[in-house]
Design a protein around this motif. Structure first.
Motif: not given
Ligand code: FRU
Length: 316
Positions: A10-12, A18-24, A50-54, A79-84
């Protein structure tokens, strides 16, 4: 209503606009939930101060706008939230999938064990198995499902995060194998298959695709192989027969998530006891709809829902 689980990332997706929530698996779950199931997202988000973008809490907020069950998503303080990073070349998405991130640390918990036992269907891919920790949890989850649970392996080859071992171990545990046309030669080559599938030229070699599906059905305890052909439709091959659906021509906004919607709609039809033609119809109609919209979890109006379901219902 069935319990349908999307297990894995589950990732951005950080798209040019812009950022969209995703992850197959998450895209799959949203579509399954929209088709009337209890869609459960089984993943892990970052919960770092520390996750500034939340990103983690933003993901939970977005999911709360969909009919999905997000209550079993794990929180990771290390660990941070996944981003792609997603880039488009000739209309095709290309992905840079950052690591290590929260979904690389899926943990086996009593809550997930209970979920696995309740699941009527679970969709998993190869990407979330790039880490040992998540691979182990995914295997434990699959082992804890009931025999009648539909275990869908949607391979999602994203270089360099796959191997023959991951693909083989997944196929040994799957009921349905879903892959796209360009993944067919890659998977066969990895597994030492001999069917002459090539990506050269623009013509689709249906005989070769069919042979590849038969080859897979012979070697693994699968019930169904589903091959999507982008705008050209799809081919479903089971032990009893096969069905080819031509593509539905229509506008394309972006293809991110179209395959995931295909899988969700096909699984919905499968759970309802539909035959191959109806499964193919559902996959193409809903996959085509997601491709016609921006992003993998587009907004859906009641009118569109009814129109698409009516079209599918016309097929036996
Ligand atoms: O199928 C598209 C989806 O698959 C991924 O590439 C990996 O999970 C995501 O970045 C995207 O949302």
């Amino acid at each position: 209503m069935n319990v349908v689980v999307g297990l894995g990332e589950l990732l951005w997706d950080l798209l040019p606009e812009g950022a969209r929530l995703g992850g197959a698996p998450a895209n799959f779950t949203v579509m399954a939930a929209r088709l009337g199931h209890r869609g459960v997202v089984a993943s892990r988000l970052g919960a770092q101060e520390t996750d500034m973008d939340d990103w983690g809490s933003r993901a939970r907020t977005v999911l709360s706008g969909f009919p999905v069950d997000a209550s079993l998503i794990q929180s990771d303080t290390d660990h941070p939230t996944g981003t792609v990073d997603v880039e488009f070349r000739n209309g095709e998405p290309h992905y840079v999938i950052h690591e290590p991130v929260a979904w690389d640390f899926l943990a086996w918990t009593p809550e997930w064990q209970q979920l696995a036992q309740q699941a009527d269907a679970v969709c998993f891919g190869s990407l979330a198995q790039r880490s040992q920790a998540s691979r182990k949890t995914i295997h434990r989850f699959l082992a804890a499902t009931r025999p009648e649970c539909v275990r869908v392996f949607d391979v999602n080859l994203r270089a360099p995060y796959f191997s023959a071992e991951i693909v083989t171990e997944s196929l040994e545990r799957a009921t349905i194998f879903k892959l796209n046309e360009s993944e067919v030669p890659q998977v066969l080559a990895m597994l030492g298959g001999t069917a002459p599938v090539s990506n050269a030229g623009t013509d689709i070699d249906e005989t070769a695709l069919h042979a590849a599906a038969d080859w897979l059905l012979e070697r693994f305890p699968l019930k169904l192989v589903a091959i999507t052909l982008g705008g050209e439709g799809s081919l479903l091959v089971s032990r009893e027969g096969a069905h080819r659906r031509q593509g539905i021509r229509g506008p394309v906004a972006d293809t991110v998530g179209a395959g995931d919607a295909f899988t969700a709609a096909m699984v919905d039809a499968y759970l309802r006891g539909a035959g191959l033609a109806r499964m193919n119809e559902a996959g193409n109609r809903w996959g085509g709809w997601v491709a016609s919209q921006h992003g993998a979890m587009p907004a859906l109006s009641a009118e569109t829902y009814t129109e698409i379901q009516n079209n599918i219902a016309e097929v036996e």
